[in-house]
Design an enzyme around this catalytic site. Sequence first.
Site, PDB file in Angstrom:
ATOM      1  N   GLY A 210       0.815  -1.216   0.000  1.00 10.98           N
ATOM      2  CA  GLY A 210       0.000   0.000   0.000  1.00 10.98           C
ATOM      3  C   GLY A 210       0.841   1.255   0.000  1.00 10.98           C
ATOM      4  N   ASP A 211       1.897   1.264   0.816  1.00 13.44           N
ATOM      5  CA  ASP A 211       2.791   2.418   0.856  1.00 13.44           C
ATOM      6  C   ASP A 211       3.503   2.606  -0.473  1.00 13.44           C
ATOM      7  OD1 ASP A 211       2.821   3.432   3.742  1.00 13.44           O
ATOM      8  OD2 ASP A 211       3.145   1.301   4.040  1.00 13.44           O
ATOM      9  N   SER A 212       3.972   1.510  -1.040  1.00 12.05           N
ATOM     10  CA  SER A 212       4.763   1.610  -2.265  1.00 12.05           C
ATOM     11  C   SER A 212       3.925   2.069  -3.447  1.00 12.05           C
ATOM     12  CB  SER A 212       5.419   0.260  -2.569  1.00 12.05           C
ATOM     13  OG  SER A 212       6.283  -0.117  -1.513  1.00 12.05           O
TER      14      SER A 212
ATOM     15  N   ALA B 242       3.372   5.686  -3.125  1.00  9.76           N
ATOM     16  CA  ALA B 242       4.569   6.443  -3.508  1.00  9.76           C
ATOM     17  C   ALA B 242       4.656   6.601  -5.025  1.00  9.76           C
ATOM     18  CB  ALA B 242       5.818   5.745  -2.975  1.00  9.76           C
TER      19      ALA B 242
END
Length: 393
Positions: free
Chosen positions: A171-173, A176
């Site tokens: 999810g973070d990647s 980003a």
Amino acid sequence: MAEIKEGPLKGLKVLELGSLIAGPFAGRLLADFGAEVIKVEPPEKGDPIRKWRMLHEDTSLWWYVQSRNKKSVSLDLRSTDGQEIIKGLVKEVDIIIENFKPGTLEKWNIGYEDLKELNPGLIMIRVSGYGQDGPYRNKPGFGSIGEAMGGIRYLTGYPDRPPTRVGISLGDSVSALYAVIGALMAVYHRNNTGEGQYVDVALYEAVYSLMESAIPEYDQYGVIRERTGSTLPGITPSNTYMCKDGKYIVIGANGDGIFKRLMDAIGREDMRDQPQYATNFDRAQHADYLDKVIGGWTIQHELEDALKILDEHHIPAGSIYNVEDMFKDPHFNAREMICEMDVEGLGKLKVPGIVPKMSKTPGRINWAGPKLGEHTEEVLKKLEIAKQPMNSK
């Protein structure tokens, strides 16, 4: 003094105020391609990722990768002095990346509306759990929660078991990546109009955007897509099969022509031209039977032999790699996907290579993630020089 070498983003100045994964990963991607990224960290402890997972002495190996090519400045953003320094720096930068809880920068008087008064062309990338508005705006959000709410956790795993996660911070990647896309679109717009803007990236929305046809399928037919293990319903054949040596092979033969070649490869020429297997839609009605046929063939062959036969017939197939497999693979190495960088006190450290490959302006690794506050003096000295009036002659 740290030097930014050539890259397609050379000359682009970025101020990174975020911590941990989503915002800093976006900063890393920009830095890999030549942007000057100044990472602001709180004094004493710095970004928490400095201590996450496996350490060399007192620094995370992840840190050296996540903050490569960046400059570290130690500032207390809660202090008036720190806020004034940010206001000075913002006059010289193109992009700010932040992933604080919405309203935090405004509380410190360095929100977008405050800073655009000092730099009308400023672009601010704002990554948060739920976005800058809406009823969930003030809820704390992490990538794991974004994955759950965005739908991917519900679809990951087997139908007879609880939902599981992917083994990375997906999810973070993904957030980003959207942050970088948004930043570069905003730069393009600013170059045409002179206008800055903020880019609002919500973790759950980044994941939700990957949900393919789930929304229209539910809208039209009330269908809720469910966990299906290693298969994708409606795409046939495409699955993971066991080989004779207990290893697994992934085969994707859902293209009509590829399916025919697969039947030739596994000695089932009798099936290649049957009308019930002519198209992907037709084959999807017989997915279980086709998987049984293909799995019956793979279990008679060791992995390497199966791969050789499928390669000879131009069938998309591959084994499931762990990191040791990646280190040994000649293609990973030929494509420079495992690189080395120098780390003080450690020596050579192997790290992931740069994506994407660019023919004229490739990215590069100039240095590893820096020590806390390593570039504070350098950056603030430039700021003081910028404040001085030009000497008259």
